[in-house]
Design a protein around this motif. Sequence first.
Motif, PDB file in Angstrom:
ATOM      1  N   GLU A 217       0.829  -1.206   0.000  1.00  0.00           N
ATOM      2  CA  GLU A 217       0.000   0.000   0.000  1.00  0.00           C
ATOM      3  C   GLU A 217       0.866   1.260   0.000  1.00  0.00           C
ATOM      4  OE1 GLU A 217      -3.333   2.291  -0.248  1.00  0.00           O
ATOM      5  OE2 GLU A 217      -3.290   0.098  -0.292  1.00  0.00           O
ATOM      6  N   ASN A 218       1.864   1.298   0.868  1.00  0.00           N
ATOM      7  CA  ASN A 218       2.724   2.480   0.965  1.00  0.00           C
ATOM      8  C   ASN A 218       3.541   2.697  -0.306  1.00  0.00           C
ATOM      9  OD1 ASN A 218       1.876   2.976   3.604  1.00  0.00           O
ATOM     10  ND2 ASN A 218       3.481   1.690   4.491  1.00  0.00           N
ATOM     11  N   VAL A 219       4.099   1.621  -0.839  1.00  0.00           N
ATOM     12  CA  VAL A 219       4.915   1.747  -2.050  1.00  0.00           C
ATOM     13  C   VAL A 219       4.054   2.161  -3.231  1.00  0.00           C
ATOM     14  CG1 VAL A 219       6.340   0.471  -3.705  1.00  0.00           C
ATOM     15  CG2 VAL A 219       6.684   0.128  -1.242  1.00  0.00           C
ATOM     16  N   ALA A 220       2.871   1.559  -3.364  1.00  0.00           N
ATOM     17  CA  ALA A 220       1.979   1.890  -4.487  1.00  0.00           C
ATOM     18  C   ALA A 220       1.542   3.351  -4.424  1.00  0.00           C
ATOM     19  CB  ALA A 220       0.769   0.965  -4.488  1.00  0.00           C
ATOM     20  N   ARG A 221       1.205   3.828  -3.247  1.00  0.00           N
ATOM     21  CA  ARG A 221       0.749   5.218  -3.111  1.00  0.00           C
ATOM     22  C   ARG A 221       1.876   6.205  -3.419  1.00  0.00           C
ATOM     23  NH1 ARG A 221      -4.137   6.199  -1.597  1.00  0.00           N
ATOM     24  NH2 ARG A 221      -5.400   4.589  -0.589  1.00  0.00           N
ATOM     25  N   LEU A 222       3.077   5.909  -2.945  1.00  0.00           N
ATOM     26  CA  LEU A 222       4.196   6.815  -3.205  1.00  0.00           C
ATOM     27  C   LEU A 222       4.509   6.859  -4.704  1.00  0.00           C
ATOM     28  CD1 LEU A 222       6.472   8.658  -2.270  1.00  0.00           C
ATOM     29  CD2 LEU A 222       7.872   6.628  -1.880  1.00  0.00           C
ATOM     30  N   LEU A 223       4.664   5.698  -5.316  1.00  0.00           N
ATOM     31  CA  LEU A 223       4.993   5.653  -6.739  1.00  0.00           C
ATOM     32  C   LEU A 223       3.864   6.240  -7.588  1.00  0.00           C
ATOM     33  CD1 LEU A 223       6.576   2.079  -7.033  1.00  0.00           C
ATOM     34  CD2 LEU A 223       7.774   4.269  -7.009  1.00  0.00           C
ATOM     35  N   GLY A 224       2.638   5.895  -7.234  1.00  0.00           N
ATOM     36  CA  GLY A 224       1.494   6.366  -8.010  1.00  0.00           C
ATOM     37  C   GLY A 224       1.247   7.851  -7.879  1.00  0.00           C
ATOM     38  N   THR A 225       1.822   8.476  -6.855  1.00  0.00           N
ATOM     39  CA  THR A 225       1.679   9.921  -6.669  1.00  0.00           C
ATOM     40  C   THR A 225       2.806  10.692  -7.355  1.00  0.00           C
ATOM     41  OG1 THR A 225       0.578   9.611  -4.534  1.00  0.00           O
ATOM     42  CG2 THR A 225       1.567  11.763  -4.951  1.00  0.00           C
ATOM     43  N   VAL A 226       4.036  10.207  -7.200  1.00  0.00           N
ATOM     44  CA  VAL A 226       5.198  10.956  -7.676  1.00  0.00           C
ATOM     45  C   VAL A 226       5.371  10.879  -9.187  1.00  0.00           C
ATOM     46  CG1 VAL A 226       7.721  11.064  -7.620  1.00  0.00           C
ATOM     47  CG2 VAL A 226       6.426  10.776  -5.487  1.00  0.00           C
ATOM     48  N   PHE A 227       5.264   9.694  -9.763  1.00  0.00           N
ATOM     49  CA  PHE A 227       5.673   9.539 -11.152  1.00  0.00           C
ATOM     50  C   PHE A 227       4.770  10.234 -12.173  1.00  0.00           C
ATOM     51  CE2 PHE A 227       8.538   6.600  -9.237  1.00  0.00           C
ATOM     52  CZ  PHE A 227       9.678   6.730 -10.030  1.00  0.00           C
ATOM     53  N   PRO A 228       3.452  10.339 -11.947  1.00  0.00           N
ATOM     54  CA  PRO A 228       2.665  11.145 -12.901  1.00  0.00           C
ATOM     55  C   PRO A 228       3.127  12.597 -12.974  1.00  0.00           C
ATOM     56  CG  PRO A 228       1.223   9.700 -11.660  1.00  0.00           C
ATOM     57  CD  PRO A 228       2.584   9.591 -11.032  1.00  0.00           C
ATOM     58  N   TRP A 229       3.632  13.136 -11.863  1.00  0.00           N
ATOM     59  CA  TRP A 229       4.148  14.504 -11.896  1.00  0.00           C
ATOM     60  C   TRP A 229       5.433  14.581 -12.703  1.00  0.00           C
ATOM     61  CZ3 TRP A 229       1.402  18.582 -10.860  1.00  0.00           C
ATOM     62  CH2 TRP A 229       0.286  18.461 -10.021  1.00  0.00           C
ATOM     63  N   LEU A 230       6.256  13.561 -12.631  1.00  0.00           N
ATOM     64  CA  LEU A 230       7.455  13.536 -13.461  1.00  0.00           C
ATOM     65  C   LEU A 230       7.085  13.508 -14.940  1.00  0.00           C
ATOM     66  CD1 LEU A 230       9.697  10.981 -11.512  1.00  0.00           C
ATOM     67  CD2 LEU A 230      10.004  13.461 -11.651  1.00  0.00           C
ATOM     68  N   ILE A 231       6.083  12.723 -15.268  1.00  0.00           N
ATOM     69  CA  ILE A 231       5.630  12.656 -16.661  1.00  0.00           C
ATOM     70  C   ILE A 231       5.143  14.034 -17.123  1.00  0.00           C
ATOM     71  CG2 ILE A 231       3.991  11.595 -18.247  1.00  0.00           C
ATOM     72  CD1 ILE A 231       6.148   9.692 -17.214  1.00  0.00           C
TER      73      ILE A 231
END
Length: 306
Positions: A217-231
């Motif tokens: 849950e923690n890893v999915a939320r962190l990755l799913g939040t940060v990487f769209p902003w990088l895109i």
Amino acid sequence: MSKVEDFEELRPLLFSIAYRILGSVGEAEDAVQETWLRFDGSATRPTSTKAYLSAVVTRISIDVLRSARVRREEYAGPWLPEPLLSDPYQDPARSGELADSVSMAALLLERLSPLERAVFVLREVFAFGFDEVAAAVGRSEAACRQLLVRARRHMEAGRPRFAADRQERQELARRFFDALKDGDVAGLRDLLAADVQLVGDGGGKAPQLAKAVMGAENVARLLGTVFPWLIRIDVSFEPHEINGQPGAIFRDRDGKVLHILALDVLDGQIQTVRAVINPDKLGHLGPVADAWAIDREVKRARRQPN
């Protein structure tokens, strides 16, 4: 053949030995170069050039690893190996074993002493005879057999076996990076093992996690939040095999390397996600992006209204 021709023919093997002992592309290349200098400066030609050069590069690597371990104790945050995109030493009959031995999980087993690691690499990975191993590390054959037993025990206890075939790993990675790009937290969570870890290596020279992130849950939320902003700020990524396992290289809008992600896949799930962002560990992949500037740009973008 000349000395140069002999050496160049064996260079891929020498680098592969050194990298598996050191986990550093730069240090492995330096060890190979030092091996050449010693070979070039020797007055006589050895009976077996392969045995001689392998022994020299092994001894150099053992010495470097001993000093590197002291430096790693003072390293800022988790230490990860320098990513390797392709292994120059090719043996189609043993490609799976070679890929397994160069994985980040294998390279991170700090419980192996430098001697144990060297013996394991020479004997288990490259199938050197015990007489050659003993000559390389300066121990008796009996001592090398004991070192190998201990190394195998550590490796079996601490290293996952990547049983999934290559196609299965690639398909899982494709789904992971699709979900990452879309910010699909639920999709990411479904691909992660319950006890997954996200580990980042910035070395104090780039933005990094304060500590490893644990749990799906923690890893999915962190990755799913940060990487769209990088895109959104034109960071792109290209899937690539990293250390024999699925991963990707991330680049800024100018094509410079921002960081890599490497995935450990086991039993149809992602067990570990490793991010190397320390610029000192990325230079061999090409020009390196300014990670601090990217971080500031992401923060500005997130503060602005949509």
